[in-house]
Design a protein around this motif. Structure first.
Motif, PDB file in Angstrom:
ATOM      1  N   ASP A   1       0.548   6.598   3.813  1.00  0.00           N
ATOM      2  CA  ASP A   1       0.052   5.364   4.840  1.00  0.00           C
ATOM      3  C   ASP A   1       0.810   5.691   5.440  1.00  0.00           C
ATOM      4  OD1 ASP A   1      -0.706   2.624   5.147  1.00  0.00           O
ATOM      5  OD2 ASP A   1       0.649   1.927   4.170  1.00  0.00           O
TER       6      ASP A   1
ATOM      7  N   HIS B   1      -4.709   5.852   6.413  1.00  0.00           N
ATOM      8  CA  HIS B   1      -5.926   5.217   7.177  1.00  0.00           C
ATOM      9  C   HIS B   1      -5.652   4.517   8.556  1.00  0.00           C
ATOM     10  CE1 HIS B   1      -5.084   0.990   6.112  1.00  0.00           C
ATOM     11  NE2 HIS B   1      -3.609   1.806   5.472  1.00  0.00           N
ATOM     12  N   HIS B   2      -4.987   5.254   8.837  1.00  0.00           N
ATOM     13  CA  HIS B   2      -4.552   4.080  10.267  1.00  0.00           C
ATOM     14  C   HIS B   2      -5.070   4.737  11.357  1.00  0.00           C
ATOM     15  CE1 HIS B   2      -0.856   2.551   7.811  1.00  0.00           C
ATOM     16  NE2 HIS B   2      -1.042   1.734   8.736  1.00  0.00           N
TER      17      HIS B   2
ATOM     18  N   ASP C   1      -3.069  -4.170   0.813  1.00  0.00           N
ATOM     19  CA  ASP C   1      -3.963  -3.934   2.295  1.00  0.00           C
ATOM     20  C   ASP C   1      -5.400  -4.798   2.125  1.00  0.00           C
ATOM     21  OD1 ASP C   1      -1.626  -2.574   3.346  1.00  0.00           O
ATOM     22  OD2 ASP C   1      -2.973  -0.663   3.869  1.00  0.00           O
TER      23      ASP C   1
ATOM     24  N   ASP D   1       1.251  -1.278  -0.034  1.00  0.00           N
ATOM     25  CA  ASP D   1       0.025  -0.227  -0.044  1.00  0.00           C
ATOM     26  C   ASP D   1       0.684   1.409   0.026  1.00  0.00           C
ATOM     27  OD1 ASP D   1      -2.194   1.553   0.190  1.00  0.00           O
ATOM     28  OD2 ASP D   1      -1.862   1.705   2.581  1.00  0.00           O
TER      29      ASP D   1
ATOM     30  N   ALA E   1      -4.086   3.785   1.874  1.00  0.00           N
ATOM     31  CA  ALA E   1      -3.433   5.086   1.749  1.00  0.00           C
ATOM     32  C   ALA E   1      -4.206   5.036  -0.357  1.00  0.00           C
ATOM     33  CB  ALA E   1      -2.146   5.033   2.263  1.00  0.00           C
TER      34      ALA E   1
END
Ligand code: 5GP
Ligand code: MN
Length: 334
Positions: free
Chosen positions: A94, A118-119, A166, A36, A138
């Motif tokens: 990311d 996106h964490h 991912d 990703d 991401a």
């Protein structure tokens, strides 16, 4: 019908508006870049080169695995962080800025910074932040911010590669209708997606399979078989001549063992230091466990770096895991 959760529009970043007057633009992603990270950064790199041709675009990443070498722009990735350029605009993808490794200094000195991630553990470390924990990747978020007139087959391939890595090829629960809609748009550009999946996701070298086999053989179940741990020490890595990126996939194999709710994989990075990868189902929020040790990630996939002997590390992690399992068990009994 299932609610489409990752339709967040409010904090969108207008990439081309920010880039229009920039002369030098930098991009980077987290240390030990995964699919990703490579896909999202290369996708953005190719996009900016095309959409902002006057600007100089530089992509910094630790040397990614050569499984990604067929993606356009792979050979232009800078893995040397010795320079001291100041960027007009710098993107961290990311991950938060502290995970950029050698490229963090460029982020810190840049005039304008953007963090796309996106964490769930990331609170946003840029001037502009597009952090959507519900998004699959991401790569999905970067595509979301692109103006489609500039997207071409090479950008599509990079973004598609990031998404399949991912989502475990659209298998994990982070796969949403929107993810598949984006994937549908991407494959319409016309590339051999099944070859990308096979070659970058499933294919492993003989040595990688050997070390995975050995780790599974020596793995240990604990907490009545609901958890499993596998470990690779430095000596074994040296014996097989492997690097950390050759160990990708082992934790996923541990996760799919019947009865296992939480899988832990660790490899030795230094004396009394281990990089830990965790995977789980609904029972344990591994991002919380990792967060406790300074790491992070997602509910079902997270990681951290922990100091101590193998037994110290697994004892500590298992206490956090056990606490969550107990809470989950008592909740599901009521
Ligand atoms: P993996 O186990 O595949 O290395 O990572 C699983 C997820 O957790 C990925 O989304 C990865 O970016 C995140 N992750 C892994 N290690 C760390 C870490 O040390 N810190 C943070 N913040 N996230 C991590
Ligand atoms: Mn990611």
């Amino acid at each position: 019908m299932k609610e489409i959760k990752n339709e967040v529009k409010d904090n969108r970043v207008n990439i081309l508006e920010l880039a229009k007057d920039a002369k030098v633009i930098g991009i980077s992603g987290h240390m030990r870049p995964d699919g990703d990270c490579v896909g999202s950064t290369l996708g953005l790199y190719l996009y900016l080169k095309k959409a902002v041709p006057k600007a100089k675009i530089v992509l910094y990443l630790e040397q990614p695995s050569d499984i990604f070498k067929d993606l356009k722009g792979y050979d232009e990735i800078q893995s040397d962080f010795d320079g001291d350029e100041t960027y007009d605009l710098f993107f961290a993808l990311d991950g938060e800025k502290s995970r950029l490794g050698g490229a963090e200094k460029y982020f810190d000195s840049a005039k304008v910074t953007v963090n796309i991630d996106h964490h769930i553990s990331n609170r946003g470390s840029g001037k502009y932040n597009y952090v959507v924990p519900e998004a699959s990747s991401a790569s999905e978020l970067v595509f979301d911010l692109m103006e489609e007139v500039y997207v071409d087959v090479d950008i599509a391939k990079a973004i598609y590669t990031g998404i399949i890595h991912d989502t475990g090829v659209f298998q994990y629960s982070n796969t949403a209708p929107k993810t598949l809609n984006i994937a549908a748009k991407l494959i319409a550009y016309g590339f051999d997606f099944s070859e990308i999946i096979d070659r970058t996701f499933y294919e492993k070298t003989y040595i990688q399979n050997q070390i995975m086999g050995r780790t599974l053989l020596e793995s240990m179940l604990f907490m009545d078989g609901r958890c499993i741990v596998g470990m690779v020490d430095r000596k074994t890595m040296d014996f097989y001549g492997v690097e950390p990126k050759d160990l990708d996939g082992i934790v996923n194999q541990l996760r799919v063992i019947k009865g296992v709710d939480c899988a832990v994989f660790m490899y030795e990075t230094d004396t009394l230091e281990y990089k830990v990868s965790m995977r789980s189902n609904d029972t344990v929020d591994v991002a919380k466990v990792a967060g406790f040790y300074g790491g992070g990630g997602h509910k079902k996939a997270a990681g951290c770096t922990v100091n101590g002997t193998f037994h110290d590390v697994i004892n500590n992690l298992s206490q956090s895991i056990a606490m969550q399992m107990k809470a989950y068990d008592s909740k599901s009994m009521t």
